[in-house]
Design a protein around this motif. Structure first.
Motif, PDB file in Angstrom:
ATOM      1  N   ARG A 257       0.475  -1.321   0.067  1.00 50.87           N
ATOM      2  CA  ARG A 257       0.158   0.253  -0.365  1.00 50.87           C
ATOM      3  C   ARG A 257       1.050   1.860   0.139  1.00 50.87           C
ATOM      4  O   ARG A 257       2.001   1.388   0.526  1.00 50.87           O
ATOM      5  CB  ARG A 257      -0.770   0.624   0.958  1.00 50.87           C
ATOM      6  N   GLY A 258       0.733   2.133  -1.087  1.00 51.80           N
ATOM      7  CA  GLY A 258       0.885   3.815  -1.190  1.00 51.80           C
ATOM      8  C   GLY A 258       2.183   3.702  -1.822  1.00 51.80           C
ATOM      9  O   GLY A 258       2.406   4.483  -2.416  1.00 51.80           O
ATOM     10  N   PHE A 259       2.365   2.303  -2.812  1.00 50.00           N
ATOM     11  CA  PHE A 259       3.248   2.350  -4.001  1.00 50.00           C
ATOM     12  C   PHE A 259       2.303   1.664  -5.143  1.00 50.00           C
ATOM     13  O   PHE A 259       3.512   2.029  -5.908  1.00 50.00           O
ATOM     14  CB  PHE A 259       4.278   1.249  -3.016  1.00 50.00           C
ATOM     15  N   GLY A 260       1.591   1.088  -5.573  1.00 50.40           N
ATOM     16  CA  GLY A 260       0.901   0.522  -6.260  1.00 50.40           C
ATOM     17  C   GLY A 260      -0.448  -0.078  -5.557  1.00 50.40           C
ATOM     18  O   GLY A 260      -0.945  -0.331  -4.741  1.00 50.40           O
ATOM     19  N   ALA A 261      -0.556  -0.691  -7.159  1.00 48.81           N
ATOM     20  CA  ALA A 261      -2.365  -1.617  -6.737  1.00 48.81           C
ATOM     21  C   ALA A 261      -0.982  -2.638  -5.896  1.00 48.81           C
ATOM     22  O   ALA A 261      -0.368  -3.206  -6.604  1.00 48.81           O
ATOM     23  CB  ALA A 261      -2.754  -1.716  -7.846  1.00 48.81           C
ATOM     24  N   ALA A 262      -2.047  -3.595  -5.338  1.00 52.79           N
ATOM     25  CA  ALA A 262      -2.066  -5.007  -4.491  1.00 52.79           C
ATOM     26  C   ALA A 262      -2.339  -6.224  -5.555  1.00 52.79           C
ATOM     27  O   ALA A 262      -2.996  -6.573  -6.011  1.00 52.79           O
ATOM     28  CB  ALA A 262      -2.331  -5.061  -3.022  1.00 52.79           C
ATOM     29  N   THR A 263      -2.730  -6.011  -6.512  1.00 50.31           N
ATOM     30  CA  THR A 263      -2.628  -6.834  -7.778  1.00 50.31           C
ATOM     31  C   THR A 263      -2.575  -8.772  -7.742  1.00 50.31           C
ATOM     32  O   THR A 263      -0.981  -8.649  -7.649  1.00 50.31           O
ATOM     33  CB  THR A 263      -2.268  -6.595  -9.370  1.00 50.31           C
ATOM     34  N   ARG A 264      -3.652  -9.137  -7.726  1.00 48.44           N
ATOM     35  CA  ARG A 264      -2.842 -10.982  -8.045  1.00 48.44           C
ATOM     36  C   ARG A 264      -3.505 -11.576  -8.555  1.00 48.44           C
ATOM     37  O   ARG A 264      -4.742 -11.235  -9.721  1.00 48.44           O
ATOM     38  CB  ARG A 264      -3.721 -11.079  -6.066  1.00 48.44           C
ATOM     39  N   HIS A 265      -2.620 -12.644  -9.018  1.00 44.64           N
ATOM     40  CA  HIS A 265      -3.535 -13.757 -10.197  1.00 44.64           C
ATOM     41  C   HIS A 265      -3.774 -14.554  -9.532  1.00 44.64           C
ATOM     42  O   HIS A 265      -4.057 -15.156  -8.662  1.00 44.64           O
ATOM     43  CB  HIS A 265      -2.281 -13.589 -10.748  1.00 44.64           C
TER      44      HIS A 265
END
Length: 814
Positions: A257-265
């Motif tokens: 958090r704070g750096f970009g999206a917490a994208t998961r696959h």
């Protein structure tokens, strides 16, 4: 396709020896004996008053759990009884045949019951012997070893804090605390799936390593798919292991958090044979890299966490089990509690080593929110035997748990233990050990070996605290040396004023804390003392730290005058906790990049208690939570002493540069301006900038009656030139009006005088109410609107005086 049939209904529990409760009672699975007895009305609530003391017999008693079930519909070559967690010393019997014995809460178990099942009328029993009896037997066999508490917690692989801690009750549990059921399968099953997730350039890579268990030698196929890419490998007849690699081009990364999206696959692994699916395994993974920079430098050695190559200043909190009865913590509660941390600016949770390997729900919520997690192996504050029966159990549980948790991108660090290496060096252990093992082999050989073998994508650190062992010249370093690695700072709470934090220049603070009581509604629910006083028996029982209330009183000295009565004690100690932790964090963050992390002890509680937490045992936010929200903001302005004067330090934890035009005013308490300067501050991404104040602003004419104010959008930094006891506060005066809001009320507070740390305690009006802001400093003539959720009281008299509305002023002026 394999079938998993839960066995969670129809359970009963009864004492397996003479006990104060002899009835056979309904049992909840998953659960534990304490909550079963409580649900049946057989015992009082262990969390209320001193009931806990009268219920210690539960942990000394063996318990028998039993259920009956039919299994006619299960048809397969193999049927296993799968128990994900048994707490702890269990004998499992099916239809009169003993399946096995266990002695580790931190492991799961699987028993082949193919030939034992009947179509109807199966009888399953799990007998739990006393954890005390087992642990004391191991101690007598292997020899005594020192620990922090007079309980045998290090002689059994069970949550140490079940045996009590300086914030927790002694409730030694037993029961089926994780799911249990039957697994019917044929041909082969996925016995273990280990996804090694890496990133190279823009390509995400997953190497899926699979172990199989078989009933036949037929060839099978393992297929893995992620990010729209699929790969498969044929496993030859009889082979028990396979590896399949999937590469995802231009993979979206998982960011904290704070750096970009917490994208998961979505990662799906299937086991097939002759076109049919035999077994399947799915998880959500994240592509990201993690590094731990511990290189030597001129100041000692660094401790910098880098995610996807970016250094992260850790704004952390320590996490303990959120309930002494952990089976009561479900996904919704994890989401609420972790969400409270995130709302306070937290980006890192350290799972403390006296609890458990946290659940997949915990980690899934952290994954989703982009919260980083460091997981301690469960060793805390004790010398641990390395011989069997414990040594082999430790290795087995570590292997199981490392593999279970490795799909979670939020997990960025394994830590060997809590305070045990420090304890060996400083707490007089060697003379008591007389050469016996104490856990060093776990922390320096066994655990790092397992992590390196099974999960090489994550760093391992031997302990918290730990300084790396030796410096660049090969000289031994004290394990709690602030200049190296991680440090714990506890002299402030135990012996020193909180301004002693300013004497430290740490690289990374993994524990520091200051106590306060819980919210008043929480305290009043848990303690029925009449009259209720800081010294009354129930309040004293809900203070588990030795000398805790004396330390609370000592901590007020030099800041506030002595307090009388429960209301002023409650407010003064909560305010002092907030001030102490905010002071420490602002100092440590202002040292960035020399210091790159603070982990406050602690976010949460496991019952209603006076402790170091920001959120109490009933889930209510203490004033500390609101202080954390300000000092853990992505961008912080703080006044700090520099070269004998006051300076402004601007800290930017975001990945974007920050330009701020900052008005700094020196004002008299009545609002009269004394001096002003406008600072143009440019802070690079991830950086900190110190700006000296001109003498005419930094130097007060009357230190006891002036303050510095720096206003930012949505925030205000203040600096007083003396401690509260030496300040000429005006008697607080304000006008309070109340208006109805859709989900509560709005309080409109207009300051007639300076109001420092204005705080409204809505739970004193309605225990269900919450407020959106606390600890506000208002200048004369300023107005603030506070939103209270869950309260309908419109009478301004209820909201405008103590104990509901408080300021620091009234602790000085009465």
């Amino acid at each position: 396709m394999s079938v998993l049939r839960p066995l969670h209904s129809g359970w009963t529990v009864r004492a397996a020896a003479a006990a104060p409760v002899e009835d056979t009672l309904p049992a909840a699975v998953p659960g534990c004996v304490h909550t079963d007895l409580l649900a049946a009305g057989a015992i009082p609530d262990p969390f209320l008053d001193d009931n806990e003391v009268r219920l210690h017999w539960i942990g000394r008693t063996p318990w028998l759990y039993e259920t009956s079930f039919d299994a006619a519909e299960l048809r397969a070559e193999r049927i296993d009884l799968v128990a994900d967690g048994l707490d702890t010393v269990a004998t499992v019997t099916l239809n009169g045949t003993e399946l096995g014995r266990t002695a580790n809460q931190h492991r799961g178990y699987r028993f082949d019951v193919t030939g034992l099942l009947r179509p109807t009328g199966n009888r399953l029993s799990v007998r739990f012997d006393s954890a005390y009896d087992y642990a004391e037997g191991v101690r007598d066999s292997l020899g005594p070893r020192p620990n922090a508490y007079p309980e045998p917690f290090q002689y059994i692989r069970k949550m140490a804090c079940n045996f009590g801690w300086d914030w927790g009750p002694t409730v030694v549990t037993a029961g089926i605390w994780q799911p249990i059921g039957l697994h019917a399968w044929s041909t082969a099953r996925l016995a273990r799936v280990r996804p090694v997730v890496t990133v190279s350039g823009s390509t995400g890579r997953v190497e899926v390593l699979v172990d199989l268990e078989r009933t036949t030698d037929a060839p099978v196929v393992v297929t893995a798919s992620v990010g729209g890419v699929e790969s498969a490998v044929e496993v030859p007849a009889g082979a028990l292991a396979a590896s399949v690699v999937v590469e995802v081009p231009d993979a979206a990364l998982w960011w904290p958090r704070g750096f970009g999206a917490a994208t998961r696959h979505d990662l799906r692994v299937e086991l097939t044979a002759e076109g049919g699916v035999l077994d399947a395994w799915t998880r959500r993974i994240g592509f990201r890299t993690v590094e731990l920079d511990t290189a030597a430098d001129a100041g000692g050695s660094r401790f910098v966490l880098r995610v996807n190559g970016e250094p992260v200043f850790v704004r952390g909190v320590n996490w303990i089990p959120d309930d002494a009865f952990v089976a009561r913590v479900d996904r919704a509660r994890y989401a609420e509690r972790i969400g409270q941390g995130v709302a306070a600016g937290v980006n890192f949770l350290r799972v403390w080593g006296g609890g458990r390997y946290e659940s997949d729900d915990f980690y899934d919520v952290a994954d989703e929110l982009g919260v980083l997690v460091g997981q301690d192996f469960p060793f805390a504050c004790a010398a641990y035997p390395e011989e069997d029966p414990l040594g082999s159990e430790v290795a087995a549980e570590a292997r199981e748990q490392v593999v279970r948790l490795m799909p979670h991108p939020s997990l960025v660090m394994w830590v060997g233990n809590n305070e045990n290496i420090w304890g060996f060096h400083d707490w007089g252990w060697p003379e008591h050990l007389e050469g016996r093992t104490w856990g060093e082999g776990y922390y320096l050989r066994v655990l790092p070996g397992i992590v390196h073998e099974l999960d090489p994508t994550r760093p391992y650190w031997p302990g918290s605290p730990y300084s790396g062992g030796v410096d660049a010249h090969g000289t031994a370093i004290h394990p709690n040396d602030p200049a190296h690695g991680t440090t714990h700072i506890w002299d402030v709470w135990n012996t020193h004023d909180y301004r002693h934090y300013a004497t430290y220049r740490p690289r990374f603070v993994a524990e520091f804390g200051f106590q306060a009581p819980p919210a008043f509604a929480t305290l009043r629910r848990a303690v029925s003392d009449d009259p209720l006083t800081p010294q009354s028996p129930g309040v004293a029982h809900h203070q588990k730290a030795i000398g805790g209330n004396d330390k609370l009183a000592r901590g007020l000295v030099g800041h506030f005058p002595p307090v009388d009565g429960i209301d002023d004690w409650h407010w003064a100690t909560q305010l002092n906790q907030s001030r102490a932790i905010a002071f420490g964090i602002e100092h440590f963050r202002a040292l960035k990049p020399f210091c790159m992390g603070t982990i406050v002890w602690q976010l949460n509680d496991n019952w209603p208690v006076t402790s170091w937490s920001a959120v109490d045992g009933d889930g209510r936010r203490k004033p500390l939570w609101f202080a954390l929200r300000r000092v853990y903001a992505d961008r912080l302005v703080t006044f700090q002493p520099r070269e004998g004067a006051v300076a402004v330090v601007a800290v930017n934890d975001t990945p974007e540069p920050w330009h701020a035009e900052l008005d700094v005013r020196r004002l008299a308490f009545d609002g009269t301006p004394r001096a002003k300067v406008t600072l143009s501050v440019d802070v690079p991404a991830g950086g900190a900038v110190t700006v000296p104040l001109p003498p005419e602003v930094a130097t007060p004419e009357s230190p006891s009656a002036e303050l510095l104010v720096a206003d930012l959008p949505g925030d205000r930094a203040v600096h007083f030139f003396a401690e509260d006891v030496d300040l000429a506060y005006p008697r607080p005066s304000a006008a309070v009006t109340v208006s109805a809001a859709p989900d509560g009320v709005d309080l409109h507070v207009t300051a007639h005088t300076l109001l420092r740390d204005l705080t409204v305690f809505p739970d004193r009006v309605d225990p269900a109410a919450t407020v959106d802001r606390q600890l506000l400093t208002l200048l004369p003539g300023e107005t603030v609107t506070l939103h209270v959720t869950g309260a309908g009281e419109l009478d301004p008299q209820r909201w405008s005086s103590a104990p509901v509305l408080r300021t620091a002023n009234d602790l000085i002026t009465g």
